[in-house]
Design a protein around this motif. Structure first.
Motif, short mmCIF file in Angstrom:
data_model
loop_
_atom_site.label_atom_id
_atom_site.label_comp_id
_atom_site.label_asym_id
_atom_site.label_seq_id
_atom_site.Cartn_x
_atom_site.Cartn_y
_atom_site.Cartn_z
N GLU A 1 -97.52 40.48 49.04
CA GLU A 1 -98.62 41.29 49.58
C GLU A 1 -98.30 41.76 51.00
OE1 GLU A 1 -101.99 38.71 49.26
OE2 GLU A 1 -102.15 38.98 47.09
N LEU A 2 -97.78 40.87 51.82
CA LEU A 2 -97.51 41.22 53.21
C LEU A 2 -96.32 42.17 53.35
CD1 LEU A 2 -98.25 37.80 54.91
CD2 LEU A 2 -99.55 39.93 55.14
N ILE A 3 -95.32 42.01 52.50
CA ILE A 3 -94.19 42.95 52.51
C ILE A 3 -94.68 44.33 52.10
CG2 ILE A 3 -92.03 43.57 51.33
CD1 ILE A 3 -91.35 40.53 51.35
N LEU B 1 -88.76 34.28 55.67
CA LEU B 1 -87.97 35.08 54.74
C LEU B 1 -88.35 36.56 54.80
CD1 LEU B 1 -87.89 32.53 51.83
CD2 LEU B 1 -85.89 33.43 53.02
N MET B 2 -89.60 36.87 55.14
CA MET B 2 -90.00 38.27 55.29
C MET B 2 -89.24 38.92 56.45
SD MET B 2 -94.09 38.32 54.74
CE MET B 2 -94.66 36.67 54.43
N LEU C 1 -98.79 40.48 59.67
CA LEU C 1 -98.94 39.04 59.89
C LEU C 1 -100.13 38.74 60.80
CD1 LEU C 1 -95.18 38.03 60.23
CD2 LEU C 1 -96.75 37.38 58.38
N LYS C 2 -100.32 39.54 61.85
CA LYS C 2 -101.46 39.34 62.76
C LYS C 2 -102.78 39.51 62.01
CE LYS C 2 -99.46 40.87 67.10
NZ LYS C 2 -99.41 41.94 68.10
N ASN D 1 -96.22 32.61 63.03
CA ASN D 1 -95.58 33.27 61.89
C ASN D 1 -94.74 34.45 62.35
OD1 ASN D 1 -96.24 32.17 59.08
ND2 ASN D 1 -98.19 32.01 60.14
N ILE D 2 -95.22 35.17 63.34
CA ILE D 2 -94.44 36.28 63.89
C ILE D 2 -93.16 35.76 64.54
CG2 ILE D 2 -94.43 38.04 65.71
CD1 ILE D 2 -97.45 38.49 64.99
N MET D 3 -93.27 34.66 65.27
CA MET D 3 -92.08 34.06 65.90
C MET D 3 -91.04 33.68 64.84
SD MET D 3 -93.76 31.67 68.91
CE MET D 3 -92.30 30.64 68.94
N ALA D 4 -91.50 33.08 63.74
CA ALA D 4 -90.59 32.67 62.67
C ALA D 4 -89.92 33.90 62.04
CB ALA D 4 -91.34 31.86 61.62
N ALA D 5 -90.72 34.94 61.78
CA ALA D 5 -90.17 36.16 61.18
C ALA D 5 -89.16 36.81 62.13
CB ALA D 5 -91.30 37.13 60.85
N LYS D 6 -89.49 36.87 63.42
CA LYS D 6 -88.59 37.48 64.40
C LYS D 6 -87.28 36.69 64.51
CE LYS D 6 -91.44 39.91 67.76
NZ LYS D 6 -91.94 39.86 69.14
#
Length: 181
Positions: free
Chosen positions: A19-21, A133-134, A153-154, A165-170
């Motif tokens: 969904e987020l992708i 993983l995103m 994500l926000k 979650n943004i930190m992990a994705a980055k």
């Protein structure tokens, strides 16, 4: 049209990832579609989720049988499920693992391994690696923009959880981008 198939286990956030992708793709000015495939599965059972990307409206409403990309959230699935089934030559397989892959990867497929679970544990404090993983997917494919993923994500995870979650994705994005250069 480009297609993604996500393999995970119930409770790992495969449906949320799809969904987020798709949301990030739409924010990146691409038509997108996300949907799961599961029945009576429960936590820990294999599940699949799908995403389609296109510059035109998407009218197709079937499962994804010949994806351009796959994400495997749990590498133990490789023993139980043919995760590479139908993966197109020239496609990308993104696997959450720090170990060697004990499976025959189809010819012409680019295999990308990332220890997304360790990143998730470090930043989120939980072994839920879907958002990590995103970020890796965004870097590996260019199908979604990092900024659009951050916005999605926000919106989904407000406050401190969203920032983590943004930190992990980055972190995953930078790791994969660094390997590509």
């Amino acid at each position: 049209m480009r297609e993604l198939r996500i393999h995970g286990r119930g409770g790992q956030g495969s449906v949320t990832a799809a969904e987020l992708i798709a949301t990030a793709a739409f924010r990146s000015k691409v038509y997108s579609q996300a949907f799961p495939a599961f029945g009576v599965e429960r936590r820990g059972a294999p599940v699949q989720a799908f995403v389609r990307f296109d510059d035109n409206k998407i009218r197709l409403r079937s499962q994804v049988y010949e994806p351009d990309y796959i994400i495997v959230q749990d590498s133990t699935l490789i023993k139980d499920v043919d995760v590479f089934s139908g993966l197109k030559s020239g496609g990308i397989a993104l696997i959450n693992t720090e170990k060697d892959i004990d499976a025959e990867v189809p010819e012409g497929v680019r295999l990308i391994k990332i220890d997304a679970t360790s990143i998730a544990l470090e930043i989120l404090g939980l072994p839920i690696a879907n958002t990590t993983l995103m970020g890796a997917f965004a870097a590996a494919t260019g199908e979604i923009e990092l900024e659009a993923l951050e916005e999605a994500l926000k919106e989904r995870f407000p406050g401190a959880l969203g920032e983590k979650n943004i930190m992990a994705a980055k972190k995953a994005f930078e790791l994969i981008k660094g390997e590509a250069e």
